[in-house]
Design an enzyme around this catalytic site. Structure first.
Site, mmCIF file in Angstrom:
data_model
loop_
_atom_site.group_PDB
_atom_site.id
_atom_site.type_symbol
_atom_site.label_atom_id
_atom_site.label_comp_id
_atom_site.label_asym_id
_atom_site.label_seq_id
_atom_site.Cartn_x
_atom_site.Cartn_y
_atom_site.Cartn_z
ATOM 1 N N GLU A 184 -65.887 -29.771 153.980
ATOM 2 C CA GLU A 184 -66.496 -29.374 155.252
ATOM 3 C C GLU A 184 -67.856 -28.697 155.095
ATOM 4 O OE1 GLU A 184 -64.779 -25.103 156.562
ATOM 5 O OE2 GLU A 184 -63.248 -26.645 156.410
ATOM 6 N N ARG A 207 -57.198 -23.674 154.592
ATOM 7 C CA ARG A 207 -58.330 -24.129 153.799
ATOM 8 C C ARG A 207 -58.184 -25.616 153.539
ATOM 9 N NH1 ARG A 207 -60.324 -20.294 155.356
ATOM 10 N NH2 ARG A 207 -61.315 -18.546 154.248
ATOM 11 N N HIS A 209 -63.129 -25.768 162.005
ATOM 12 C CA HIS A 209 -62.875 -24.437 161.453
ATOM 13 C C HIS A 209 -63.061 -23.344 162.521
ATOM 14 C CE1 HIS A 209 -62.780 -22.350 157.293
ATOM 15 N NE2 HIS A 209 -62.267 -21.543 158.203
ATOM 16 N N ASP A 266 -57.888 -28.115 161.162
ATOM 17 C CA ASP A 266 -59.024 -27.281 161.550
ATOM 18 C C ASP A 266 -59.957 -27.074 160.370
ATOM 19 O OD1 ASP A 266 -60.439 -25.562 163.434
ATOM 20 O OD2 ASP A 266 -59.789 -23.893 162.154
#
Length: 337
Positions: free
Chosen positions: A266, A237, A298, A261
């Site tokens: 985001e 996260r 992600h 990632d």
């Protein structure tokens, strides 16, 4: 009954529809929307008893009240994480909230290693060069991982899968978690205080959920403890990493590589095409300027195996709701209010 799903990706939709068809055989219709659920889009959920949410939807108190007013009784989140849902308000409103508590841990663990290897061996820079027929090796030198130390923050199913791969590389294993995992101990992992892990690890990978106590787990202090040539990977996260502190660390010329990632801001950016727009998130734009930073949107979970399992579990959560059954996937249910 029509069930509406938000934030559905193009490659996800066939797997979700297949799971629906196999379980419901026409008893329920699935409406898939690419838009994310938030205060602006919540009117589209009116009249739908069941809503399928994604990790990038905003399910705060305002949105939940609108959902409840429109007749929604079940929110089935298509992810393990649920930090985007105000569970307290959901409980007050008498909503049922379920999630996918388990899917292939290998999808995320393998992708975390993909990021680690890519930044270690400068693969993105190398690929860009060779596409332009520049075959020099200047600036592409990496390091052997064998004999070096992997620090695993969070040793649940995903962290343990990451550790097994690290063990296969011949790395020394350090772990940090609230409880020790016997599978990781069997690999020779040594559980140590977080500060020691940051100080000794050549590679630090994050595999803990985002909770109030883990927010900005990797802050200026933690980054200051890390080796100048260490690698940091976050496939869990975004809020685990203090972006401002990371930018300062990178500007100081520290860290050999960073693979992200996820990103703490985001929402509203990842999963969308922003290529024709000005990037107004200055911190994300700055991160992109460092040639030792690799950012993906992600996608660690995004394998056919994992997404298929997520779809099947989501359908099972819907079946349980109509049958008035509970399971470990249920986060909030009316009878607990």
């Amino acid at each position: 009954m029509e069930i509406v799903a938000y934030g559905v990706l193009a490659d996800e939709e066939p797997l979700l529809r297949d799971a629906f068809d196999k379980s419901f055989a026409g008893r329920h219709e699935l409406r898939c929307l690419g838009l994310f659920l938030d205060a602006d889009t919540v009117p589209t959920a009116a009249g739908h008893e069941v809503v399928l949410s994604s990790v990038n939807d905003t399910l705060d108190a305002e949105v939940l009240r609108s959902l409840a007013k429109g007749g929604t009784r079940l929110i089935a989140q298509r992810s393990t994480g649920y930090n985007n849902i105000d569970l307290t308000t959901a409980r007050e409103l008498g909503l049922t909230v379920a999630r996918v508590s388990y899917y292939s841990p290998y999808s995320v663990a393998e992708f975390a290693w993909t990021l680690a290897l890519a930044v270690n061996r400068r693969l993105v820079r190398a690929a860009h060069r060779t596409r332009e027929f520049d075959f020099r090796l200047d600036g592409l030198m990496g390091r052997d991982l064998r004999g070096r130390t992997a620090g695993v923050i969070g040793t649940g199913k995903i962290g343990a899968a990451f550790a097994r791969i690290a063990h296969g590389f011949g790395m020394r294993l350090l772990g940090w978690d609230v409880a020790e995992n016997p599978d990781c101990l069997a690999l020779g992992m040594e559980y140590v205080p977080r500060e020691r892990l940051f100080a000794e690890a050549d590679l630090v990978s994050l595999h803990v959920p985002l909770l109030p106590e883990t927010h900005h787990l990797v802050d200026a202090e933690a980054l200051g403890l890390m080796k100048d040539d260490a690698i940091l990977v976050n496939s869990s996260r975004g809020g685990l990493v203090d972006t401002d502190a990371l930018l300062e660390t990178l500007r100081a010329g520290r860290l050999s590589g960073v693979g992200l990632d996820v990103y703490e801001e985001e929402a509203g950016v990842f999963f969308l095409d922003r290529s024709l727009e000005v990037m107004t998130d200055e911190r994300l734009a700055r991160l992109m300027t460092f040639n030792n930073v690799l950012i993906t949107s992600h996608q660690a979970y995004f394998t056919r195996d994992a997404v298929g399992q997520i779809a099947q579990t989501t359908v099972a959560n819907i079946e349980d709701y109509f049958a008035k059954r509970s399971s470990d996937n249920v986060l909030v249910r009316p009878e607990t209010s």
